[in-house]
Enzyme design. Structure first.
Site, PDB file in Angstrom:
ATOM      1  N   ARG A 147       0.410  -1.285   0.175  1.00 25.51           N
ATOM      2  CA  ARG A 147      -0.325   0.112  -0.037  1.00 25.51           C
ATOM      3  C   ARG A 147       0.888   1.132  -0.300  1.00 25.51           C
ATOM      4  O   ARG A 147       2.199   1.531   0.978  1.00 25.51           O
ATOM      5  CB  ARG A 147      -1.065  -0.407   1.628  1.00 25.51           C
ATOM      6  CG  ARG A 147      -1.485   1.017   1.460  1.00 25.51           C
ATOM      7  CD  ARG A 147      -2.560   1.243   2.619  1.00 25.51           C
ATOM      8  NE  ARG A 147      -1.972   1.840   3.246  1.00 25.51           N
ATOM      9  CZ  ARG A 147      -3.076   2.391   4.729  1.00 25.51           C
ATOM     10  NH1 ARG A 147      -3.617   2.005   4.443  1.00 25.51           N
ATOM     11  NH2 ARG A 147      -1.857   3.851   5.663  1.00 25.51           N
ATOM     12  N   TYR A 159      -2.929  11.932   6.586  1.00 25.39           N
ATOM     13  CA  TYR A 159      -3.320  10.626   7.594  1.00 25.39           C
ATOM     14  C   TYR A 159      -2.192   9.676   6.985  1.00 25.39           C
ATOM     15  O   TYR A 159      -2.570   9.569   5.891  1.00 25.39           O
ATOM     16  CB  TYR A 159      -4.892  10.379   7.836  1.00 25.39           C
ATOM     17  CG  TYR A 159      -5.162   9.610   8.356  1.00 25.39           C
ATOM     18  CD1 TYR A 159      -4.716   9.847  10.138  1.00 25.39           C
ATOM     19  CD2 TYR A 159      -5.636   7.681   7.816  1.00 25.39           C
ATOM     20  CE1 TYR A 159      -5.588   8.631  10.307  1.00 25.39           C
ATOM     21  CE2 TYR A 159      -6.043   7.063   8.780  1.00 25.39           C
ATOM     22  CZ  TYR A 159      -6.097   6.902  10.586  1.00 25.39           C
ATOM     23  OH  TYR A 159      -5.826   6.063  11.393  1.00 25.39           O
ATOM     24  N   ASP A 209      -4.664   3.334   0.392  1.00 22.88           N
ATOM     25  CA  ASP A 209      -6.588   3.727   0.910  1.00 22.88           C
ATOM     26  C   ASP A 209      -6.783   5.409   1.013  1.00 22.88           C
ATOM     27  O   ASP A 209      -6.180   5.747   1.302  1.00 22.88           O
ATOM     28  CB  ASP A 209      -5.929   3.265   2.274  1.00 22.88           C
ATOM     29  CG  ASP A 209      -7.100   3.236   3.293  1.00 22.88           C
ATOM     30  OD1 ASP A 209      -8.390   3.907   3.081  1.00 22.88           O
ATOM     31  OD2 ASP A 209      -6.880   3.307   4.660  1.00 22.88           O
ATOM     32  N   HIS A 211      -9.024   7.119   2.761  1.00 26.48           N
ATOM     33  CA  HIS A 211      -9.546   6.862   3.758  1.00 26.48           C
ATOM     34  C   HIS A 211     -10.485   7.272   4.114  1.00 26.48           C
ATOM     35  O   HIS A 211     -11.528   8.576   5.133  1.00 26.48           O
ATOM     36  CB  HIS A 211      -8.231   7.972   5.071  1.00 26.48           C
ATOM     37  CG  HIS A 211      -7.356   6.723   5.537  1.00 26.48           C
ATOM     38  ND1 HIS A 211      -7.491   5.879   6.326  1.00 26.48           N
ATOM     39  CD2 HIS A 211      -6.337   6.974   4.616  1.00 26.48           C
ATOM     40  CE1 HIS A 211      -5.990   5.192   5.640  1.00 26.48           C
ATOM     41  NE2 HIS A 211      -5.530   6.311   5.627  1.00 26.48           N
ATOM     42  N   GLU A 235      -9.064   1.974  -1.753  1.00 34.82           N
ATOM     43  CA  GLU A 235     -10.251   1.216  -0.297  1.00 34.82           C
ATOM     44  C   GLU A 235     -10.254   2.471  -0.051  1.00 34.82           C
ATOM     45  O   GLU A 235      -9.702   3.712   0.297  1.00 34.82           O
ATOM     46  CB  GLU A 235      -8.627   0.719   0.417  1.00 34.82           C
ATOM     47  CG  GLU A 235      -9.073   0.467   2.029  1.00 34.82           C
ATOM     48  CD  GLU A 235      -8.274   0.351   3.038  1.00 34.82           C
ATOM     49  OE1 GLU A 235      -6.506  -0.264   2.504  1.00 34.82           O
ATOM     50  OE2 GLU A 235      -8.628   0.849   4.164  1.00 34.82           O
ATOM     51  N   GLU A 261     -13.398  -0.973   7.156  1.00 32.06           N
ATOM     52  CA  GLU A 261     -12.607  -1.490   8.188  1.00 32.06           C
ATOM     53  C   GLU A 261     -13.542  -0.862   9.230  1.00 32.06           C
ATOM     54  O   GLU A 261     -13.150  -1.778  10.327  1.00 32.06           O
ATOM     55  CB  GLU A 261     -11.280  -0.923   8.006  1.00 32.06           C
ATOM     56  CG  GLU A 261     -10.989   0.299   7.990  1.00 32.06           C
ATOM     57  CD  GLU A 261      -9.572   1.418   8.149  1.00 32.06           C
ATOM     58  OE1 GLU A 261      -8.291   0.446   6.600  1.00 32.06           O
ATOM     59  OE2 GLU A 261      -9.749   2.338   8.431  1.00 32.06           O
ATOM     60  N   ARG A 282     -12.729  -5.583   3.699  1.00 33.75           N
ATOM     61  CA  ARG A 282     -12.225  -4.918   4.786  1.00 33.75           C
ATOM     62  C   ARG A 282     -12.720  -5.594   6.290  1.00 33.75           C
ATOM     63  O   ARG A 282     -11.935  -5.304   6.816  1.00 33.75           O
ATOM     64  CB  ARG A 282     -12.228  -3.717   4.491  1.00 33.75           C
ATOM     65  CG  ARG A 282     -11.226  -3.454   3.415  1.00 33.75           C
ATOM     66  CD  ARG A 282      -9.930  -3.413   2.980  1.00 33.75           C
ATOM     67  NE  ARG A 282      -9.411  -2.586   3.896  1.00 33.75           N
ATOM     68  CZ  ARG A 282      -8.360  -2.836   4.915  1.00 33.75           C
ATOM     69  NH1 ARG A 282      -7.879  -3.953   4.805  1.00 33.75           N
ATOM     70  NH2 ARG A 282      -8.151  -1.971   5.272  1.00 33.75           N
ATOM     71  N   GLU A 337      -4.213  -7.341   5.572  1.00 32.19           N
ATOM     72  CA  GLU A 337      -3.623  -6.382   5.953  1.00 32.19           C
ATOM     73  C   GLU A 337      -2.792  -6.533   6.827  1.00 32.19           C
ATOM     74  O   GLU A 337      -2.127  -7.420   7.480  1.00 32.19           O
ATOM     75  CB  GLU A 337      -4.161  -5.336   6.245  1.00 32.19           C
ATOM     76  CG  GLU A 337      -3.307  -3.899   7.016  1.00 32.19           C
ATOM     77  CD  GLU A 337      -4.225  -2.493   7.679  1.00 32.19           C
ATOM     78  OE1 GLU A 337      -5.437  -3.128   7.562  1.00 32.19           O
ATOM     79  OE2 GLU A 337      -3.350  -1.382   6.974  1.00 32.19           O
ATOM     80  N   TRP A 400     -12.339  12.018   8.357  1.00 35.24           N
ATOM     81  CA  TRP A 400     -11.118  11.477   8.224  1.00 35.24           C
ATOM     82  C   TRP A 400     -10.530   9.958   7.794  1.00 35.24           C
ATOM     83  O   TRP A 400     -11.039   9.204   7.348  1.00 35.24           O
ATOM     84  CB  TRP A 400     -10.962  11.239  10.089  1.00 35.24           C
ATOM     85  CG  TRP A 400     -11.530  10.106  10.941  1.00 35.24           C
ATOM     86  CD1 TRP A 400     -12.126  10.291  11.410  1.00 35.24           C
ATOM     87  CD2 TRP A 400     -11.054   8.577  10.475  1.00 35.24           C
ATOM     88  NE1 TRP A 400     -12.737   9.264  11.578  1.00 35.24           N
ATOM     89  CE2 TRP A 400     -11.352   7.991  11.906  1.00 35.24           C
ATOM     90  CE3 TRP A 400      -9.787   8.406  10.192  1.00 35.24           C
ATOM     91  CZ2 TRP A 400     -11.583   7.227  11.723  1.00 35.24           C
ATOM     92  CZ3 TRP A 400      -9.644   6.743  11.104  1.00 35.24           C
ATOM     93  CH2 TRP A 400     -10.903   6.672  11.675  1.00 35.24           C
TER      94      TRP A 400
HETATM   95  O1  KDG Z   1      -7.867   2.549  14.037  1.00 31.94           O
HETATM   96  C1  KDG Z   1      -8.070   3.283  12.749  1.00 31.94           C
HETATM   97  C2  KDG Z   1      -6.648   2.782  11.652  1.00 31.94           C
HETATM   98  O2  KDG Z   1      -6.563   1.370  12.091  1.00 31.94           O
HETATM   99  C3  KDG Z   1      -6.724   3.079  10.354  1.00 31.94           C
HETATM  100  O3  KDG Z   1      -7.030   4.115   9.917  1.00 31.94           O
HETATM  101  C4  KDG Z   1      -5.728   2.519   9.236  1.00 31.94           C
HETATM  102  O4  KDG Z   1      -7.065   2.451   7.234  1.00 31.94           O
HETATM  103  C5  KDG Z   1      -6.207   2.081   8.140  1.00 31.94           C
HETATM  104  C6  KDG Z   1      -6.105   0.640   7.308  1.00 31.94           C
HETATM  105  O5  KDG Z   1      -6.346   0.426   6.159  1.00 31.94           O
HETATM  106  O6  KDG Z   1      -4.716   0.221   8.278  1.00 31.94           O
HETATM  107 MG    MG Z   2      -7.621   1.167   5.739  1.00 23.64          MG
END
Ligand code: KDG
Ligand code: MG
Length: 400
Positions: A147, A159, A209, A211, A235, A261, A282, A337, A400
């Site tokens: 990634r 981030y 990602d 996010h 992602e 996630e 995920r 992951e 975020w």
């Molecule tokens: O606690 C939040 C994280 O696990 C996350 O931001 C990590 O986006 C993430 C990832 O894909 O591992």
């Molecule tokens: Mg993620």
């Protein structure tokens, strides 16, 4: 066999973890992970104050019945705190059952369908050049999937990107505030992947990602712009609460999509799966444990959707250890992951899983193969930390 006791441990060996230990009158115990990043104590209390008293005296082999009892019996269903707490119980019970039968956990899930589990690592950099260097470092250490995240020019922080060797999403103290501009991000990311693909060639899987920071139409335009660089997945391209939002992304791009996630139950993926709006789910074991994730995977399999579990280092080694048994036994798992834990964390959680040449191997010991050193954990008391919040350049709060 009966459950004789259960204890909840909160410790901070480098970061906070919540660990559930379920004891039985036969001497066999099981371990589950109840960590919910930034909200750890809510799960610890849910377990200690509301779940543990209901477990004592039950037959630990009745995993499905206990799952249903905790999910339906609460009356208040779903939600991250509830589902993380149920997950901790569920994984601990599977651990007990496999130890009692003296076999690795994957054997109770149908046995191995693969010899090893492909994982992706996290590469990042403050510039495109540094990101490429980090991707190359991962490839040199054996990764076949990486990634890539890079700092966005013009934004003070991004981030997922740090100058430290190991990335930790939560920060000590109250939540930090990051700034965000979708325009700057969208203008930058295609260049990152153009240069990255040219630098590393076609033999490595590249992932990214977002996010959840884009609107559906912005996500659609990014997916289309990234098509020439053949990502393994993009992602969390947009938020998942509105599952219909993914229709817009899907209509416009063939870049494979991954999401989930932050999801907690099968209900969070119903439309995404039945309309084939994403390619990968995920969700991790945090979403209700092995019992829940097996059902989600079977449902997804009918619709050609694969699994690629969240494996950030804010899930404890107990989740990683158990996830590798799930990944080894479930046919439609594509990838896992893998964000390595710190040495302090690994010392507190002795484990038998291992990484080699870009793949993970589950423990061959009975159970899930991860233990917990209570005496050492005691030396690392809980230390509050939060995930950052994100504001647009005009100060509006953004995802975020
Ligand atoms: O606690 C939040 C994280 O696990 C996350 O931001 C990590 O986006 C993430 C990832 O894909 O591992
Ligand atoms: Mg993620």
């Amino acid at each position: 066999m009966r459950i004789s006791d259960a204890k909840v441990f909160v410790c901070c060996p480098g970061r906070n973890f919540v660990t559930l230990k379920i004891y039985t009158d036969s001497g066999v115990y099981g371990l589950g992970d109840g960590t919910l990043n930034g909200r750890e104590l809510a799960v610890a209390s849910y377990l200690r104050d509301h779940i543990v008293p209901c477990l004592i005296g039950r037959d630990p082999s009745q995993i499905e019945d206990i799952w249903q009892y905790l999910y339906k019996g609460a009356y208040w269903r779903k939600g991250p705190v509830t589902m993380t707490a149920i997950a901790a119980v569920d994984v601990a019970l599977w651990d007990i059952k496999a130890k009692a039968l003296d076999t690795p956990l994957y054997n109770l899930l149908g046995g191995k369908v693969r010899d090893r589990v492909m994982v992706y690592g996290h590469a990042y950099g403050t510039t495109i050049e540094k990101t490429i260097e980090d991707v190359n470092r991962h490839i040199e250490s054996g990764y076949v999937a990486v990634r890539a995240q890079s700092a966005i020019p013009g934004l003070s922080s991004t981030y997922g990107v740090t100058t430290a060797r190991a990335y930790e999403p939560a920060q000590k103290g109250l939540p930090a505030e990051h700034s965000w501009s979708s325009e700057k991000y969208l203008a930058f990311v295609p260049t990152l992947f153009e240069q990255l693909r040219t630098a590393v060639g076609n033999d490595v899987h590249l992932l990214h990602d977002v996010h959840h920071r884009l609107t559906p139409i912005q996500a659609a335009s990014l997916g289309r712009a990234l098509e020439p660089y053949r990502l393994f997945w993009m992602e969390d391209a947009t938020t998942g609460e509105l599952q219909e939002g993914f229709r817009i992304v899907r209509q416009h791009t063939t870049t494979p999509l991954a999401v989930g996630e932050v999801f907690d139950t099968i209900w969070d993926v119903k439309l995404l799966v039945t309309e084939q709006l994403v390619d990968y789910l995920r969700l991790s074991l945090r979403a209700g444990g092995i019992s829940a994730l097996r059902k989600i995977a079977s449902f997804a399999e009918m619709y050609h959707v694969q699994m690629g579990s969240h494996g950030a280092s804010d899930l404890s080694p107990v989740t990683m250890g158990a996830a590798l048994h799930f990944d080894s036994a479930v046919h439609n798992v594509a990838i896992q992951e893998y964000m390595p834990h710190s040495k302090e964390t690994l010392d507190v959680f002795p484990r038998a899983y291992r990484f080699a040449d870009g793949y993970m191997h589950p423990a061959e010991a009975p159970g899930h193969g991860v233990d917990f050193d209570e005496a050492l954990a005691d030396k690392y008391p809980y230390d509050p930390a939060y995930l950052p919040v994100n504001r647009k350049l005009d100060g509006t709060l953004w995802d975020w």
